[in-house]
Write a protein that holds these residues in place. Structure first.
Motif, PDB file in Angstrom:
ATOM      1  N   VAL A   6      10.787   8.963  -5.557  1.00  0.00           N
ATOM      2  CA  VAL A   6      10.555   7.579  -5.168  1.00  0.00           C
ATOM      3  C   VAL A   6       9.317   7.539  -4.291  1.00  0.00           C
ATOM      4  CG1 VAL A   6      12.973   6.852  -5.310  1.00  0.00           C
ATOM      5  CG2 VAL A   6      12.093   7.804  -3.160  1.00  0.00           C
ATOM      6  N   SER A   7       8.810   6.346  -4.065  1.00  0.00           N
ATOM      7  CA  SER A   7       7.668   6.174  -3.167  1.00  0.00           C
ATOM      8  C   SER A   7       7.960   5.039  -2.214  1.00  0.00           C
ATOM      9  CB  SER A   7       6.386   5.898  -3.955  1.00  0.00           C
ATOM     10  OG  SER A   7       6.558   4.818  -4.851  1.00  0.00           O
ATOM     11  N   LEU A   8       7.313   5.091  -1.065  1.00  0.00           N
ATOM     12  CA  LEU A   8       7.462   4.071  -0.039  1.00  0.00           C
ATOM     13  C   LEU A   8       6.136   3.352   0.150  1.00  0.00           C
ATOM     14  CD1 LEU A   8       9.492   6.219   2.470  1.00  0.00           C
ATOM     15  CD2 LEU A   8      10.320   4.107   1.455  1.00  0.00           C
ATOM     16  N   GLY A   9       6.206   2.048   0.256  1.00  0.00           N
ATOM     17  CA  GLY A   9       5.008   1.254   0.456  1.00  0.00           C
ATOM     18  C   GLY A   9       5.103   0.410   1.701  1.00  0.00           C
ATOM     19  N   ALA A  10       3.958   0.256   2.379  1.00  0.00           N
ATOM     20  CA  ALA A  10       3.874  -0.653   3.524  1.00  0.00           C
ATOM     21  C   ALA A  10       3.559  -2.049   3.002  1.00  0.00           C
ATOM     22  CB  ALA A  10       2.791  -0.187   4.486  1.00  0.00           C
ATOM     23  N   LEU A  11       4.296  -3.035   3.469  1.00  0.00           N
ATOM     24  CA  LEU A  11       3.969  -4.417   3.155  1.00  0.00           C
ATOM     25  C   LEU A  11       2.773  -4.857   3.999  1.00  0.00           C
ATOM     26  CD1 LEU A  11       7.570  -5.879   2.742  1.00  0.00           C
ATOM     27  CD2 LEU A  11       5.954  -5.183   0.958  1.00  0.00           C
ATOM     28  N   LEU A  12       2.290  -6.054   3.780  1.00  0.00           N
ATOM     29  CA  LEU A  12       0.961  -6.433   4.268  1.00  0.00           C
ATOM     30  C   LEU A  12       0.966  -7.319   5.510  1.00  0.00           C
ATOM     31  CD1 LEU A  12      -0.675  -7.149   0.799  1.00  0.00           C
ATOM     32  CD2 LEU A  12      -0.566  -4.978   2.056  1.00  0.00           C
ATOM     33  N   ASP A  13       2.110  -7.430   6.174  1.00  0.00           N
ATOM     34  CA  ASP A  13       2.168  -8.283   7.358  1.00  0.00           C
ATOM     35  C   ASP A  13       1.147  -7.874   8.414  1.00  0.00           C
ATOM     36  OD1 ASP A  13       4.254  -9.511   6.088  1.00  0.00           O
ATOM     37  OD2 ASP A  13       5.821  -8.537   7.284  1.00  0.00           O
ATOM     38  N   GLY A  14       0.847  -6.564   8.495  1.00  0.00           N
ATOM     39  CA  GLY A  14      -0.049  -6.071   9.537  1.00  0.00           C
ATOM     40  C   GLY A  14      -1.526  -6.244   9.250  1.00  0.00           C
ATOM     41  N   VAL A  15      -1.894  -6.747   8.078  1.00  0.00           N
ATOM     42  CA  VAL A  15      -3.317  -6.871   7.756  1.00  0.00           C
ATOM     43  C   VAL A  15      -4.012  -7.860   8.684  1.00  0.00           C
ATOM     44  CG1 VAL A  15      -4.968  -7.553   5.973  1.00  0.00           C
ATOM     45  CG2 VAL A  15      -3.001  -6.136   5.368  1.00  0.00           C
ATOM     46  N   VAL A  57       0.867  -1.183   0.000  1.00  0.00           N
ATOM     47  CA  VAL A  57       0.000   0.000   0.000  1.00  0.00           C
ATOM     48  C   VAL A  57       0.900   1.228   0.000  1.00  0.00           C
ATOM     49  CG1 VAL A  57      -1.569   1.348   1.446  1.00  0.00           C
ATOM     50  CG2 VAL A  57      -1.967  -1.087   1.136  1.00  0.00           C
ATOM     51  N   ILE A  58       0.629   2.172  -0.893  1.00  0.00           N
ATOM     52  CA  ILE A  58       1.434   3.393  -0.946  1.00  0.00           C
ATOM     53  C   ILE A  58       1.280   4.183   0.349  1.00  0.00           C
ATOM     54  CG2 ILE A  58       1.711   5.648  -2.066  1.00  0.00           C
ATOM     55  CD1 ILE A  58       2.749   3.466  -3.829  1.00  0.00           C
ATOM     56  N   SER A  59       2.423   4.559   0.935  1.00  0.00           N
ATOM     57  CA  SER A  59       2.415   5.290   2.198  1.00  0.00           C
ATOM     58  C   SER A  59       2.955   6.713   2.060  1.00  0.00           C
ATOM     59  CB  SER A  59       3.248   4.536   3.240  1.00  0.00           C
ATOM     60  OG  SER A  59       3.401   5.298   4.425  1.00  0.00           O
ATOM     61  N   ALA A  60       4.055   6.887   1.324  1.00  0.00           N
ATOM     62  CA  ALA A  60       4.699   8.201   1.281  1.00  0.00           C
ATOM     63  C   ALA A  60       5.479   8.346  -0.010  1.00  0.00           C
ATOM     64  CB  ALA A  60       5.629   8.385   2.480  1.00  0.00           C
ATOM     65  N   LYS A  61       5.773   9.583  -0.344  1.00  0.00           N
ATOM     66  CA  LYS A  61       6.687   9.848  -1.445  1.00  0.00           C
ATOM     67  C   LYS A  61       7.866  10.636  -0.907  1.00  0.00           C
ATOM     68  CE  LYS A  61       4.748  14.174  -3.271  1.00  0.00           C
ATOM     69  NZ  LYS A  61       4.393  14.885  -4.521  1.00  0.00           N
ATOM     70  N   ALA A  62       8.987  10.544  -1.606  1.00  0.00           N
ATOM     71  CA  ALA A  62      10.200  11.214  -1.167  1.00  0.00           C
ATOM     72  C   ALA A  62      11.084  11.406  -2.384  1.00  0.00           C
ATOM     73  CB  ALA A  62      10.907  10.400  -0.082  1.00  0.00           C
ATOM     74  N   ALA A  63      12.294  11.885  -2.156  1.00  0.00           N
ATOM     75  CA  ALA A  63      13.283  12.020  -3.213  1.00  0.00           C
ATOM     76  C   ALA A  63      14.563  11.346  -2.749  1.00  0.00           C
ATOM     77  CB  ALA A  63      13.532  13.483  -3.541  1.00  0.00           C
ATOM     78  N   LEU A  64      15.150  10.581  -3.630  1.00  0.00           N
ATOM     79  CA  LEU A  64      16.396   9.889  -3.338  1.00  0.00           C
ATOM     80  C   LEU A  64      17.345  10.154  -4.495  1.00  0.00           C
ATOM     81  CD1 LEU A  64      17.900   7.905  -1.458  1.00  0.00           C
ATOM     82  CD2 LEU A  64      16.985   6.058  -2.861  1.00  0.00           C
ATOM     83  N   ASN A  65      18.500  10.740  -4.172  1.00  0.00           N
ATOM     84  CA  ASN A  65      19.454  11.127  -5.220  1.00  0.00           C
ATOM     85  C   ASN A  65      18.770  11.999  -6.275  1.00  0.00           C
ATOM     86  OD1 ASN A  65      21.366   9.528  -3.906  1.00  0.00           O
ATOM     87  ND2 ASN A  65      20.844   7.721  -5.129  1.00  0.00           N
ATOM     88  N   ASP A  66      17.913  12.910  -5.793  1.00  0.00           N
ATOM     89  CA  ASP A  66      17.184  13.857  -6.640  1.00  0.00           C
ATOM     90  C   ASP A  66      16.185  13.191  -7.574  1.00  0.00           C
ATOM     91  OD1 ASP A  66      18.536  16.099  -5.572  1.00  0.00           O
ATOM     92  OD2 ASP A  66      20.233  15.757  -6.926  1.00  0.00           O
ATOM     93  N   GLN A  67      15.872  11.941  -7.322  1.00  0.00           N
ATOM     94  CA  GLN A  67      14.883  11.235  -8.120  1.00  0.00           C
ATOM     95  C   GLN A  67      13.652  10.945  -7.265  1.00  0.00           C
ATOM     96  OE1 GLN A  67      15.202  10.560 -11.484  1.00  0.00           O
ATOM     97  NE2 GLN A  67      17.055  11.829 -11.244  1.00  0.00           N
TER      98      GLN A  67
END
Length: 266
Positions: free
Chosen positions: A227-236, A215-225
């Motif tokens: 990127v997005s961060l996703g939560a995996l589903l272990d907690g469902v 599930v998409i959680s956040a967006k950010a920049a890495l090396n000026d590119q």
């Protein structure tokens, strides 16, 4: 939805850990607007979550009466208060002013390990998961809930169907983007994310159909590119248990503010 600058000292550490040095650029496909009935066929279980009167996220059915989304979507970003369940509406397959089905929420639960820390903190991405129980199940032949699947590997191609602030009236499909790194409970991707994309399902093709892997959680920049961060589903499984025990208030839900590096939350 307004642009928010996020301060997240621990996310900088998380990004560094996920990147493990340099992350090679990988080609990703462009966003495709699903503006017709033919284009949206098979994706009707993805919908727009209207949250109160001023914000929305993306969510996806994983059962006729359960919508999977991001935990931070359940909070008013100005006050840190939980949005009442009666203020949440799921519009399955929302496209050009009409939805395949409309349902209000009966209950909503964020993962019990998730702490809402305001729009400026993202250091609990792995727990950024929530389930919304609908007041009535959606039982329509064209709306098929998605199965959950095992975590994707680093280097694996995935796809995302989402809404966002500049494409709020129809879903968009990014058919191919890539998992750059995987860590405990979290993946780093070059998938597109923007405000409103929070909670969007990340898919992989398995067993001949798309299955949700994150599930998409956040967006950010890495090396000026970007990127997005996703939560995996272990907690469902924990979320299902919380609903079964009628626990609908996140056990640790409160707001904490701090300063740090600049990132963005969708």
């Amino acid at each position: 939805m307004r642009r928010i600058i996020a301060a997240l000292p621990r996310l900088a550490v998380l990004l560094a850990a996920l990147a493990g040095g340099s992350v090679a650029a990988q080609a990703e496909s462009a966003l495709e607007t699903l503006s017709t009935g033919d284009a949206t066929r098979g994706w009707e279980a993805v919908g727009r979550l209207n949250l109160g009167t001023h914000s929305f996220c993306t969510g996806a059915l994983i059962a006729p009466d359960l919508v999977l989304t991001a935990a931070h979507c359940l909070y008013n970003r100005e006050t840190g208060a939980l949005i009442p369940a009666q203020g949440i509406e799921f519009r399955a397959g929302w496209r050009n002013g009409r939805a395949t089905a409309y349902r209000n929420a009966r209950r909503a639960v964020a993962h019990p390990e998730f702490i809402y820390q305001g729009p400026d903190r993202f250091d609990r991405v792995a727990w950024d998961l929530a389930l919304i129980e609908l007041d009535q199940p959606i039982r329509l032949p064209q709306v098929s809930p998605f199965a959950l699947s095992t975590p994707p590997r680093a280097g694996e191609d995935v796809g995302v169907v989402s809404y966002a602030h500049d494409r709020a009236e129809a879903p968009s499909l990014q058919e191919s983007c890539r998992v750059l790194k995987r860590s405990v409970g979290t993946i780093l991707m070059n998938c597109a994310a923007d405000f409103g994309t929070s909670g969007a399902p990340v898919f992989t093709m398995r067993n001949g159909r798309p299955e949700i892997v994150s599930v998409i959680s956040a967006k950010a920049a890495l090396n000026d590119q970007p990127v997005s961060l996703g939560a995996l589903l272990d907690g469902v499984a924990d979320l299902r248990a919380a609903l079964a025990t009628r626990e609908t208030t996140p056990a640790k839900g409160h707001m904490i503010r701090s300063g740090g590096a600049k990132f963005l939350r969708p």
